[in-house]
Design a protein around this motif. Structure first.
Motif, short mmCIF file in Angstrom:
data_model
loop_
_atom_site.label_atom_id
_atom_site.label_comp_id
_atom_site.label_asym_id
_atom_site.label_seq_id
_atom_site.Cartn_x
_atom_site.Cartn_y
_atom_site.Cartn_z
N GLN A 264 33.61 11.57 93.64
CA GLN A 264 32.63 12.66 93.65
C GLN A 264 33.16 13.86 94.44
N ASP A 265 33.79 13.58 95.57
CA ASP A 265 34.38 14.66 96.36
C ASP A 265 35.47 15.38 95.57
N ARG A 266 36.29 14.63 94.84
CA ARG A 266 37.35 15.23 94.03
C ARG A 266 36.76 16.11 92.93
N ILE A 267 35.73 15.61 92.26
CA ILE A 267 35.10 16.38 91.18
C ILE A 267 34.55 17.69 91.72
N GLN A 268 33.82 17.60 92.83
CA GLN A 268 33.22 18.81 93.37
C GLN A 268 34.28 19.77 93.92
N GLN B 110 23.84 16.59 98.30
CA GLN B 110 22.59 16.52 97.55
C GLN B 110 22.81 16.84 96.07
N THR B 111 24.04 16.65 95.61
CA THR B 111 24.42 16.92 94.22
C THR B 111 25.28 15.77 93.73
N TYR B 112 25.08 15.36 92.49
CA TYR B 112 25.92 14.30 91.90
C TYR B 112 26.35 14.77 90.52
N ILE B 113 27.67 14.86 90.33
CA ILE B 113 28.24 15.35 89.08
C ILE B 113 29.17 14.26 88.54
N GLU B 114 28.88 13.78 87.35
CA GLU B 114 29.70 12.72 86.78
C GLU B 114 31.02 13.26 86.23
N SER B 115 31.88 12.34 85.82
CA SER B 115 33.22 12.67 85.37
C SER B 115 33.20 13.44 84.05
N GLY B 116 34.20 14.30 83.86
CA GLY B 116 34.38 14.97 82.59
C GLY B 116 33.45 16.14 82.36
N PHE C 67 16.47 20.39 91.85
CA PHE C 67 15.77 19.29 91.20
C PHE C 67 15.98 19.26 89.69
N ALA C 68 17.21 19.60 89.25
CA ALA C 68 17.51 19.60 87.82
C ALA C 68 18.26 18.33 87.44
N ARG C 69 18.04 17.88 86.19
CA ARG C 69 18.79 16.76 85.64
C ARG C 69 19.36 17.19 84.30
N ILE C 70 20.70 17.23 84.23
CA ILE C 70 21.40 17.56 82.99
C ILE C 70 21.92 16.26 82.39
N PRO C 71 21.45 15.84 81.22
CA PRO C 71 21.88 14.55 80.67
C PRO C 71 23.33 14.58 80.22
N ALA C 72 23.88 13.42 79.98
CA ALA C 72 25.27 13.30 79.54
C ALA C 72 25.49 14.07 78.25
N ASN C 73 26.65 14.74 78.17
CA ASN C 73 27.10 15.45 76.97
C ASN C 73 26.20 16.62 76.59
N PHE D 278 21.50 16.50 89.30
CA PHE D 278 22.34 15.49 88.67
C PHE D 278 22.87 16.07 87.36
N ILE D 279 24.19 15.96 87.16
CA ILE D 279 24.82 16.44 85.93
C ILE D 279 25.59 15.28 85.30
N GLY D 280 25.18 14.89 84.10
CA GLY D 280 25.76 13.72 83.44
C GLY D 280 27.13 13.96 82.86
N ARG D 281 27.86 12.89 82.64
CA ARG D 281 29.24 12.92 82.19
C ARG D 281 29.39 13.70 80.88
N GLY D 282 30.50 14.42 80.79
CA GLY D 282 30.82 15.12 79.57
C GLY D 282 30.01 16.37 79.28
N SER D 283 29.16 16.79 80.20
CA SER D 283 28.34 17.98 79.96
C SER D 283 29.20 19.25 80.04
N VAL D 284 28.76 20.27 79.31
CA VAL D 284 29.44 21.57 79.33
C VAL D 284 28.41 22.62 79.73
N ILE D 285 28.66 23.26 80.87
CA ILE D 285 27.76 24.29 81.39
C ILE D 285 28.52 25.60 81.43
N GLY D 286 27.93 26.64 80.88
CA GLY D 286 28.60 27.92 80.78
C GLY D 286 28.71 28.65 82.11
N ALA D 287 29.30 29.83 82.08
CA ALA D 287 29.46 30.66 83.27
C ALA D 287 28.14 31.32 83.66
#
Length: 322
Positions: free
Chosen positions: A242-246, A261-267, A297-303, A281-290
């Motif tokens: 998680q530290d590496r991803i962030q 207070q943030t968790y971002i999955e791989s990819g 308190f947001a939850r972004i599902p995988a992909n 929380f941001i799920g694996r494989g998600s793509v978020i623009g600029a």
């Protein structure tokens, strides 16, 4: 020339106290084996031979759609050398170079494997290893050198003398071989040691005594070495990942207001000048623009795909947490 990886993934989850195969336990949203495979693809491997044993059906099912994987079964757990020996029929049909890696080391990076492969080619080596320097090397094979700094052998923890146990350069199972050299060494492995196992690390000493060229590159960081054999170690590896991803996202222009207070999955891909606010929380494989604002308190599902300039906040009433 082709580049193949052999990944040792036959271990049980005994110390995890789990019925799930060890390599299927997840780190930041992906199984440990998936992290290792991704590093192999990033390094340019065209095929991976995965050695399975305990829970083989579950492991094979998890990667059933991946055509680059060939499966080999290790019926008896007789050591790492034996695990590679079960791949011999496939190796005899393989040309070029082969990595051998552990399936429970998810912190492995493709760039380290590329560095190892480059040293292997530059030195025209028959066998090469990537090593690390650890303040506490307990449990790892020690890299033994002569007075001139030349490689002599790798000694496992159980067989090390007090002087060898004090060596801080360790071998975290990042192997690279010419296929022909590996086959030659496998044929002469012995299990005459305290564990009565066939150690793959012994192949380096065998090849050195043959007069073959051995290359060593100190390219593995202490973070890369982390592996998971227990639930506590799994949590430690997850925190490191998680530290590496962030850290990588921040280096590429993303603001993460509070990493704890943030968790971002791989990819996950996040564009520049996006702000990640706490309790997200941001799920694996998600793509978020600029230039997005995500949270609090947001939850972004995988992909998921979040367009550039979007604001995503929780719709929960004040005071509710889910």
């Amino acid at each position: 020339m082709s580049l193949t990886a052999i990944i040792l993934a036959a271990g049980k989850s005994t110390r995890m106290k789990s019925n799930r195969p060890k390599v299927l336990h997840e780190v930041c949203g992906r199984s440990m084996l998936e992290h290792v495979l991704q590093a192999c693809w990033d390094a340019g491997c065209s095929r991976a031979v995965v050695v399975v044993g305990a829970g083989k059906d579950a492991v094979m099912s998890a990667f059933g759609g991946e055509r680059r994987i060939t499966w080999c079964e290790q019926l008896d757990q007789l050591g790492t050398g034996h695990a590679v020996k079960v791949c011999e029929p496939l190796l005899r049909e393989t040309r070029g170079d082969v990595f051998v890696l552990a399936g429970d080391g998810p912190m492995i990076r493709g760039e380290v494997l590329r560095t190892l492969l480059a040293a292997h080619h530059d030195e025209q080596a028959d066998a090469s290893m990537a090593t690390a320097i650890l303040d506490d090397p307990y449990g790892y094979g020690r890299v033994v050198r002569d007075a001139a700094g030349q490689f002599l052998d790798i000694v496992e923890q159980a067989d090390a003398t007090p002087e060898q146990a004090a060596i801080r350069e360790i071998f975290p199972s990042y192997y690279c071989f010419r296929v022909e050299a590996l086959l030659s060494a496998l044929a002469r492995l012995s299990n005459k040691n305290r564990k009565n196992e066939y150690y793959l690390t012994d192949t380096f000493g065998i090849l050195r005594r043959d007069g073959r060229r051995i290359a060593i590159v100190q390219a593995v960081t202490p973070e890369d070495v982390l592996a998971a054999n227990t639930r506590t170690q799994l949590a430690d590896v997850d925190a490191a990942m998680q530290d590496r991803i962030q850290r990588t996202l921040r280096e590429n222009g993303v603001t993460i207001v509070n990493g704890e207070q943030t968790y971002i999955e791989s990819g996950v891909s996040i564009g520049m000048d996006t702000v990640i606010r706490p309790f997200t929380f941001i799920g694996r494989g998600s793509v978020i623009g600029a230039e997005c604002v995500i949270g609090p308190f947001a939850r972004i599902p995988a992909n998921a795909v979040v367009p550039e300039g979007s604001t995503v906040q929780s719709t929960l009433p004040a005071g509710e947490m889910g």
